[in-house]
Design a protein around this motif. Structure first.
Motif, PDB file in Angstrom:
ATOM      1  N   ALA A   1       0.837  -1.199   0.000  1.00  0.00           N
ATOM      2  CA  ALA A   1       0.000   0.000   0.000  1.00  0.00           C
ATOM      3  C   ALA A   1       0.872   1.250   0.000  1.00  0.00           C
ATOM      4  O   ALA A   1       0.581   2.232  -0.690  1.00  0.00           O
ATOM      5  CB  ALA A   1      -0.918   0.002   1.219  1.00  0.00           C
ATOM      6  N   GLY A   2       1.971   1.218   0.758  1.00  0.00           N
ATOM      7  CA  GLY A   2       2.884   2.350   0.784  1.00  0.00           C
ATOM      8  C   GLY A   2       3.494   2.641  -0.569  1.00  0.00           C
ATOM      9  O   GLY A   2       3.651   3.811  -0.962  1.00  0.00           O
ATOM     10  N   ILE A   3       3.841   1.604  -1.309  1.00  0.00           N
ATOM     11  CA  ILE A   3       4.395   1.795  -2.658  1.00  0.00           C
ATOM     12  C   ILE A   3       3.348   2.418  -3.572  1.00  0.00           C
ATOM     13  O   ILE A   3       3.655   3.313  -4.368  1.00  0.00           O
ATOM     14  CB  ILE A   3       4.879   0.437  -3.220  1.00  0.00           C
ATOM     15  CG1 ILE A   3       6.082  -0.052  -2.429  1.00  0.00           C
ATOM     16  CG2 ILE A   3       5.240   0.578  -4.704  1.00  0.00           C
ATOM     17  CD1 ILE A   3       6.598  -1.409  -2.857  1.00  0.00           C
ATOM     18  N   ASN A   4       2.104   1.962  -3.450  1.00  0.00           N
ATOM     19  CA  ASN A   4       1.025   2.527  -4.267  1.00  0.00           C
ATOM     20  C   ASN A   4       0.777   3.997  -3.938  1.00  0.00           C
ATOM     21  O   ASN A   4       0.465   4.798  -4.832  1.00  0.00           O
ATOM     22  CB  ASN A   4      -0.258   1.727  -4.059  1.00  0.00           C
ATOM     23  CG  ASN A   4      -0.318   0.479  -4.912  1.00  0.00           C
ATOM     24  OD1 ASN A   4      -0.768   0.504  -6.045  1.00  0.00           O
ATOM     25  ND2 ASN A   4       0.172  -0.621  -4.362  1.00  0.00           N
ATOM     26  N   ILE A   5       0.933   4.383  -2.690  1.00  0.00           N
ATOM     27  CA  ILE A   5       0.742   5.776  -2.308  1.00  0.00           C
ATOM     28  C   ILE A   5       1.832   6.649  -2.926  1.00  0.00           C
ATOM     29  O   ILE A   5       1.559   7.745  -3.420  1.00  0.00           O
ATOM     30  CB  ILE A   5       0.719   5.907  -0.780  1.00  0.00           C
ATOM     31  CG1 ILE A   5      -0.559   5.268  -0.230  1.00  0.00           C
ATOM     32  CG2 ILE A   5       0.805   7.375  -0.350  1.00  0.00           C
ATOM     33  CD1 ILE A   5      -0.593   5.157   1.285  1.00  0.00           C
TER      34      ILE A   5
ATOM     35  N   MET B   1      -5.292   7.662   3.848  1.00  0.00           N
ATOM     36  CA  MET B   1      -5.784   6.465   3.164  1.00  0.00           C
ATOM     37  C   MET B   1      -6.369   5.470   4.159  1.00  0.00           C
ATOM     38  O   MET B   1      -7.438   4.889   3.931  1.00  0.00           O
ATOM     39  CB  MET B   1      -4.640   5.813   2.374  1.00  0.00           C
ATOM     40  CG  MET B   1      -5.066   4.623   1.511  1.00  0.00           C
ATOM     41  SD  MET B   1      -5.202   3.051   2.423  1.00  0.00           S
ATOM     42  CE  MET B   1      -3.492   2.800   2.921  1.00  0.00           C
ATOM     43  N   ASP B   2      -5.687   5.276   5.293  1.00  0.00           N
ATOM     44  CA  ASP B   2      -6.193   4.346   6.293  1.00  0.00           C
ATOM     45  C   ASP B   2      -7.515   4.835   6.876  1.00  0.00           C
ATOM     46  O   ASP B   2      -8.427   4.028   7.140  1.00  0.00           O
ATOM     47  CB  ASP B   2      -5.162   4.172   7.408  1.00  0.00           C
ATOM     48  CG  ASP B   2      -5.535   3.054   8.367  1.00  0.00           C
ATOM     49  OD1 ASP B   2      -5.415   1.871   7.985  1.00  0.00           O
ATOM     50  OD2 ASP B   2      -5.972   3.366   9.495  1.00  0.00           O
TER      51      ASP B   2
ATOM     52  N   PHE C   1      -9.412  -1.525  -2.591  1.00  0.00           N
ATOM     53  CA  PHE C   1      -8.253  -0.682  -2.284  1.00  0.00           C
ATOM     54  C   PHE C   1      -8.074   0.439  -3.303  1.00  0.00           C
ATOM     55  O   PHE C   1      -7.796   1.589  -2.937  1.00  0.00           O
ATOM     56  CB  PHE C   1      -6.980  -1.530  -2.213  1.00  0.00           C
ATOM     57  CG  PHE C   1      -5.749  -0.715  -1.931  1.00  0.00           C
ATOM     58  CD1 PHE C   1      -5.482  -0.257  -0.651  1.00  0.00           C
ATOM     59  CD2 PHE C   1      -4.868  -0.392  -2.955  1.00  0.00           C
ATOM     60  CE1 PHE C   1      -4.354   0.502  -0.380  1.00  0.00           C
ATOM     61  CE2 PHE C   1      -3.739   0.373  -2.699  1.00  0.00           C
ATOM     62  CZ  PHE C   1      -3.474   0.821  -1.409  1.00  0.00           C
ATOM     63  N   ASN C   2      -8.237   0.146  -4.587  1.00  0.00           N
ATOM     64  CA  ASN C   2      -8.057   1.171  -5.615  1.00  0.00           C
ATOM     65  C   ASN C   2      -9.075   2.302  -5.473  1.00  0.00           C
ATOM     66  O   ASN C   2      -8.759   3.478  -5.703  1.00  0.00           O
ATOM     67  CB  ASN C   2      -8.161   0.555  -7.015  1.00  0.00           C
ATOM     68  CG  ASN C   2      -6.932  -0.261  -7.374  1.00  0.00           C
ATOM     69  OD1 ASN C   2      -5.855  -0.045  -6.824  1.00  0.00           O
ATOM     70  ND2 ASN C   2      -7.098  -1.216  -8.282  1.00  0.00           N
TER      71      ASN C   2
ATOM     72  N   LYS D   1      -8.167   6.198  -4.726  1.00  0.00           N
ATOM     73  CA  LYS D   1      -8.685   7.283  -5.568  1.00  0.00           C
ATOM     74  C   LYS D   1      -9.337   8.376  -4.723  1.00  0.00           C
ATOM     75  O   LYS D   1      -9.116   9.575  -4.956  1.00  0.00           O
ATOM     76  CB  LYS D   1      -9.692   6.720  -6.574  1.00  0.00           C
ATOM     77  CG  LYS D   1     -10.243   7.762  -7.534  1.00  0.00           C
ATOM     78  CD  LYS D   1     -11.211   7.132  -8.534  1.00  0.00           C
ATOM     79  CE  LYS D   1     -11.774   8.189  -9.477  1.00  0.00           C
ATOM     80  NZ  LYS D   1     -12.723   7.571 -10.464  1.00  0.00           N
ATOM     81  N   SER D   2     -10.130   7.990  -3.739  1.00  0.00           N
ATOM     82  CA  SER D   2     -10.774   8.983  -2.878  1.00  0.00           C
ATOM     83  C   SER D   2      -9.744   9.703  -2.009  1.00  0.00           C
ATOM     84  O   SER D   2      -9.903  10.885  -1.687  1.00  0.00           O
ATOM     85  CB  SER D   2     -11.841   8.321  -2.010  1.00  0.00           C
ATOM     86  OG  SER D   2     -11.269   7.354  -1.150  1.00  0.00           O
TER      87      SER D   2
END
Length: 317
Positions: A220-224, A269-270, A283-284, A288-289
């Motif tokens: 999740a951190g990489i995606n952020i 995000m959390d 998760f996606n 996005k939000s």
């Protein structure tokens, strides 16, 4: 204060007022001739002009006015060229303080200081570095992340089932860095070092009612990281989004603006995850939000640093 005033006028294109102030003063100090020509006096203590015709006098006045208008125009042109040279010359002392247009947004120039330019350059260089599992520095950084995450546990080999506990998808974390690059690992380390309480809360999912199928923390951190890079147009030659331009302003005040914004985004995000009662497959949508909310906060007035963002307060919980 004078530098700030000049910067403001340059930013709004108000050059004429400044030119008139400076050049008028310079001219008045150097002039030693009357503006309307010379006079001769004589004859029975009465004052007489050399030109007996009133029309001739008017013609002389017009010539003098044209003469000084021409000089004045040339001085303005020289001043403009001199000012442009100062702004363009990075080696000039004044050039280090005066802003210059580096980004165009909606047809309008955005002025970046040399400090902003340098920090943006460094950040973009970070974005170009892929994670290299064969690089000793990258291996050590991954080990540092483990020690920060689990200070009381033994460091596992670089390939181990234990890495899954941190939220990597497999036994080898290096395979998860494809989209984020090395900067995403730097972001995680920065989060763990500067906001350790929030880091541990998110790592161990200590808040709220969690889903049975939770998002993997590290991935999740990489995606952020990847989402922020896209949102801020950091890989574009000229950022055009409102969020991207506002970020450049913040970067001038905080060289760690990207890393700090990353920590805010992770915490946000959390919070979105819990509010939506989301599970892994959503998760996606949550990401996005999260991006939308960050863009809204960056667009708020009086935001001069990441710490001014409303969501920053979540990092202190």
């Amino acid at each position: 204060m004078a530098t700030r005033t000049l910067r403001r006028r340059l930013h709004h294109g108000d050059l004429d007022g400044k030119k008139n102030e400076i050049i008028h003063g310079s001219m008045s100090d150097s002039l030693d001739e009357p503006l309307l020509g010379n006079y001769n006096y004589g004859g029975n203590h009465s004052e007489r002009y050399d030109h007996s015709s009133e029309q001739d006098i008017l013609d002389d006045k017009k010539k003098e006015q044209l003469h000084w208008t021409y000089i004045f125009s040339n001085l303005i042109q020289q001043w403009t060229q001199w000012l442009e040279n100062i702004i363009a010359g990075s080696g000039s002392v004044l050039g280090r303080f005066l802003p210059f247009p580096s980004v165009i947004q909606n047809g309008r120039p955005i002025y970046l200081s040399p400090l902003q330019e340098e920090r943006l350059r460094i950040l973009r260089e970070r974005l170009q570095v892929p994670f290299d599992s064969a690089c000793l520095d990258h291996q050590n950084a991954l080990k540092q992340l483990w020690r920060l995450a689990y200070p009381n546990r033994e460091l596992p080999p670089l390939k181990s089932e234990l890495w899954k506990e941190m939220g990597w998808q497999g036994t080898d974390p290096s395979t998860d860095f494809r989209g984020g690059g090395y900067i995403s690992l730097e972001n995680l380390i920065f989060f763990a070092k500067n906001y350790p309480e929030s880091f541990q809360v998110l790592l161990h999912k200590q808040e709220g009612k969690r889903a049975e199928w939770e998002y993997p923390f590290a991935v999740a951190g990489i995606n952020i990281s990847f989402t922020l890079i896209q949102m801020l147009d950091l890989q574009s030659d000229t950022p055009t989004s409102t969020a991207g331009v506002r970020f450049l302003e913040i970067l001038g005040r905080d060289e760690h603006a990207f890393d700090n914004l990353y920590c805010v985004a992770f915490r946000m995000m959390d919070a979105q995850w819990l509010a939506k009662r989301a599970s892994y497959m959503e998760f996606n949508e949550v990401l996005k939000s999260t991006r939308t909310q960050i863009e809204r906060e960056l667009a708020l007035e009086d935001i001069t640093s990441v710490k001014d963002l409303p969501a920053y307060t979540m990092l202190n919980k």
